[in-house]
Design a protein around this motif. Structure first.
Motif, PDB file in Angstrom:
ATOM      1  N   LEU A  79     -10.228   5.073   3.501  1.00  0.00           N
ATOM      2  CA  LEU A  79     -10.200   5.001   4.970  1.00  0.00           C
ATOM      3  C   LEU A  79      -8.815   4.635   5.493  1.00  0.00           C
ATOM      4  O   LEU A  79      -8.647   4.392   6.689  1.00  0.00           O
ATOM      5  CB  LEU A  79     -11.226   3.972   5.461  1.00  0.00           C
ATOM      6  CG  LEU A  79     -12.698   4.308   5.191  1.00  0.00           C
ATOM      7  CD1 LEU A  79     -13.596   3.124   5.554  1.00  0.00           C
ATOM      8  CD2 LEU A  79     -13.137   5.549   5.975  1.00  0.00           C
ATOM      9  N   GLY A  80      -7.848   4.534   4.588  1.00  0.00           N
ATOM     10  CA  GLY A  80      -6.487   4.248   5.039  1.00  0.00           C
ATOM     11  C   GLY A  80      -5.873   3.006   4.418  1.00  0.00           C
ATOM     12  O   GLY A  80      -4.689   2.750   4.589  1.00  0.00           O
ATOM     13  N   GLY A  81      -6.689   2.224   3.721  1.00  0.00           N
ATOM     14  CA  GLY A  81      -6.149   1.051   3.032  1.00  0.00           C
ATOM     15  C   GLY A  81      -6.505  -0.248   3.713  1.00  0.00           C
ATOM     16  O   GLY A  81      -7.147  -0.275   4.762  1.00  0.00           O
ATOM     17  N   LYS A  82      -6.058  -1.318   3.098  1.00  0.00           N
ATOM     18  CA  LYS A  82      -6.592  -2.648   3.405  1.00  0.00           C
ATOM     19  C   LYS A  82      -5.719  -3.471   4.358  1.00  0.00           C
ATOM     20  O   LYS A  82      -4.498  -3.512   4.210  1.00  0.00           O
ATOM     21  CB  LYS A  82      -6.712  -3.392   2.081  1.00  0.00           C
ATOM     22  CG  LYS A  82      -7.641  -4.569   2.075  1.00  0.00           C
ATOM     23  CD  LYS A  82      -7.396  -5.398   0.825  1.00  0.00           C
ATOM     24  CE  LYS A  82      -8.441  -5.153  -0.241  1.00  0.00           C
ATOM     25  NZ  LYS A  82      -8.237  -6.018  -1.415  1.00  0.00           N
ATOM     26  N   GLU A 109     -10.808 -10.371   2.751  1.00  0.00           N
ATOM     27  CA  GLU A 109     -12.140 -10.889   3.063  1.00  0.00           C
ATOM     28  C   GLU A 109     -12.491 -10.522   4.496  1.00  0.00           C
ATOM     29  O   GLU A 109     -11.624 -10.551   5.368  1.00  0.00           O
ATOM     30  CB  GLU A 109     -12.166 -12.414   2.953  1.00  0.00           C
ATOM     31  CG  GLU A 109     -12.093 -12.918   1.540  1.00  0.00           C
ATOM     32  CD  GLU A 109     -12.142 -14.440   1.500  1.00  0.00           C
ATOM     33  OE1 GLU A 109     -12.167 -15.065   2.575  1.00  0.00           O
ATOM     34  OE2 GLU A 109     -12.163 -14.979   0.384  1.00  0.00           O
ATOM     35  N   VAL A 110     -13.764 -10.228   4.716  1.00  0.00           N
ATOM     36  CA  VAL A 110     -14.230  -9.928   6.069  1.00  0.00           C
ATOM     37  C   VAL A 110     -15.158 -11.062   6.510  1.00  0.00           C
ATOM     38  O   VAL A 110     -16.207 -11.292   5.898  1.00  0.00           O
ATOM     39  CB  VAL A 110     -14.965  -8.570   6.104  1.00  0.00           C
ATOM     40  CG1 VAL A 110     -15.635  -8.353   7.450  1.00  0.00           C
ATOM     41  CG2 VAL A 110     -13.989  -7.443   5.791  1.00  0.00           C
ATOM     42  N   CYS A 154     -14.279  -2.681   8.023  1.00  0.00           N
ATOM     43  CA  CYS A 154     -13.557  -3.803   8.626  1.00  0.00           C
ATOM     44  C   CYS A 154     -12.280  -4.121   7.843  1.00  0.00           C
ATOM     45  O   CYS A 154     -11.281  -4.540   8.433  1.00  0.00           O
ATOM     46  CB  CYS A 154     -14.448  -5.041   8.698  1.00  0.00           C
ATOM     47  SG  CYS A 154     -15.767  -4.906   9.921  1.00  0.00           S
ATOM     48  N   ALA A 155     -12.321  -3.936   6.525  1.00  0.00           N
ATOM     49  CA  ALA A 155     -11.120  -4.184   5.715  1.00  0.00           C
ATOM     50  C   ALA A 155     -10.005  -3.224   6.105  1.00  0.00           C
ATOM     51  O   ALA A 155      -8.833  -3.592   6.105  1.00  0.00           O
ATOM     52  CB  ALA A 155     -11.450  -4.041   4.233  1.00  0.00           C
ATOM     53  N   ALA A 156     -10.397  -2.011   6.476  1.00  0.00           N
ATOM     54  CA  ALA A 156      -9.409  -0.959   6.736  1.00  0.00           C
ATOM     55  C   ALA A 156      -9.102  -0.781   8.223  1.00  0.00           C
ATOM     56  O   ALA A 156      -8.504   0.213   8.616  1.00  0.00           O
ATOM     57  CB  ALA A 156      -9.925   0.366   6.152  1.00  0.00           C
TER      58      ALA A 156
END
Ligand code: MG
Length: 419
Positions: free
Chosen positions: A139-142, A146-147, A354-356
């Motif tokens: 999805l494009g990376g981090k 942690e979320v 959410c990470a990405a």
């Protein structure tokens, strides 16, 4: 409809609509020559009905996803013959293809998008497994390891155990405060309660609260704030119940309680009414769990009638669609707190999203009352100290415990095979 009728229906739509996005002809590298074989669906009875989706390839690899609670089986049956034979790695095109195909049923909204969302997530899980990458990477990376999650507590008792007739005491301010303290003690720094609870036998049709009812809600908000202090993030949900005048009267009374948000104060279908409420209060107004696709969110962003958006990944069109919505939100200076009532499958999918996503700051968790939540999947507990660590394994990085899931199927359901 019988299986062959689903295929015939798909053929009819494909042959009668000009925009046909199905193709098996796009050039594929030899090592990436995958084909979708089947799509399966099973309903698990959690605190909501959880629709698990499995997409399997002709070579036996599979991906899991989740669709929002509701009757989506027929849509899944329609979409299976539509996707069979296609390349699962073409996730965006397949999502657009499914949306075009179901447009005669319900346009680009409703349960058709929930069904599509679950399949789309399963396609990302599958793509991650096939390419040996976690979904957030695709999805494009981090942006974060942690979320943080916030707990939806309902009231002085969780939603599943709440029946107004039997236990009006769970809607007392001190009952809310007790639960709030318990949740904070469990390590969470963000929580939400429902404030649209009925405490008197009144005519609710006019969507208007009396001064006495407003005072009861004010007492709830103050009791919780007093109990947990000013630090924890605290939101309240109004479930689209009220008129603008009532929402504004209520908001004025709780404006000094430092709330993270007031959710869905009015029916969200009219951006002008939403804007009136949003413009009238310092409390951030959150909405979006019932909106689908970029087009659904766009008017609320362009006119700034929502302060915080809450797309539901299992409903709004899937992971990539939510990422597109988030990008637009960022351009309009709007943060994101995704809505989530799903099983660990949908929850972990939202964690990857959410990470990405830079402007995602918290994710809902609605299953505190499900005491077999941590048995649903293999490995350590997902939620630790109020956050979920972003998985590094390929795909969603979640392996379900088939035995536990099978033990909690909804009536009449049969577990699909996991290869
Ligand atoms: Mg809500």
């Amino acid at each position: 409809m019988h299986e062959s009728n689903y295929s015939r229906h798909v053929d009819t739509v494909r042959n009668s609509i000009w925009r046909n996005l199905r193709t098996t002809e796009l050039n594929r590298a030899p090592k990436r020559d995958f084909e979708i074989a089947s799509i399966d669906h099973v309903v698990v009875e959690g605190n909501f009905m959880w629709n698990l989706i499995k997409v399997e390839t002709t070579t036996g690899e599979y991906g899991l996803g989740e669709s929002f609670s509701g009757p989506i089986g027929e849509y899944i049956n329609l979409l299976e013959p539509a996707l069979a034979g296609q390349n699962p790695l073409d996730v965006d095109r397949l999502t657009e293809d499914m949306t075009q195909l179901l447009s005669p049923q319900s346009g680009q909204t409703g349960y058709s998008q929930a069904a599509i969302s679950g399949i789309e997530t399963a396609l990302w899980d599958l793509t991650g497994k096939l390419t040996d990458l976690p979904v957030y990477q695709l999805l494009g990376g981090k942006y974060r390891d942690e979320v943080p999650v916030y707990v939806d507590c309902h009231a002085g008792e969780a939603f599943a155990g709440a029946t107004e007739a039997e236990s009006p005491e769970i809607y007392a301010p001190d009952a809310y405060a007790t639960v709030a303290q318990r949740v904070v003690d469990e390590g969470f720094s963000a929580l939400k309660f429902d404030l649209d609870v009925r405490t008197e036998d009144v005519d609710t049709a006019p969507r208007r609260l009396s001064n006495r009812e407003i005072q009861h809600k004010v007492d709830i908000v103050r009791a919780v704030r007093e109990q947990i202090g000013s630090e924890p993030m605290l939101g309240f949900d109004l479930h689209w119940c009220f008129t603008a005048e009532t929402a504004i009267r209520l908001a004025k009374e709780i404006e000094d309680e430092n709330l993270a948000w007031l959710e869905d104060p009015v029916p969200p279908e009219n951006p002008a009414v939403h804007k009136k409420v949003t413009d009238s209060t310092r409390i951030p107004i959150l909405s979006g769990e019932n909106l689908t696709r970029v087009e659904g969110f766009l008017p609320f962003m362009t006119d700034q009638s929502i302060d915080i958006i809450a797309p539901d990944v299992q409903k709004c069109g899937g992971l990539l669609e939510t990422r597109k919505i988030a990008t637009l939100a960022e351009a309009y200076g709007i943060p994101m707190a995704p809505h989530n009532i799903s099983s660990p499958v949908g929850t972990i999918a939202s964690v990857h999203l959410c990470a990405a996503t830079p402007n995602a700051f918290t994710l809902e968790w609605h299953s505190r009352e499900v005491d077999w939540w941590d048995e649903f999947y293999e490995g350590p507990d997902l939620i630790q100290d109020g956050s979920i660590t972003v998985p590094e394994e390929p795909g969603l990085g979640l392996t379900i415990d088939e035995e536990v899931v099978s033990a909690h199927l909804a009536e009449g359901e049969e577990m699909f095979d996991i290869p």
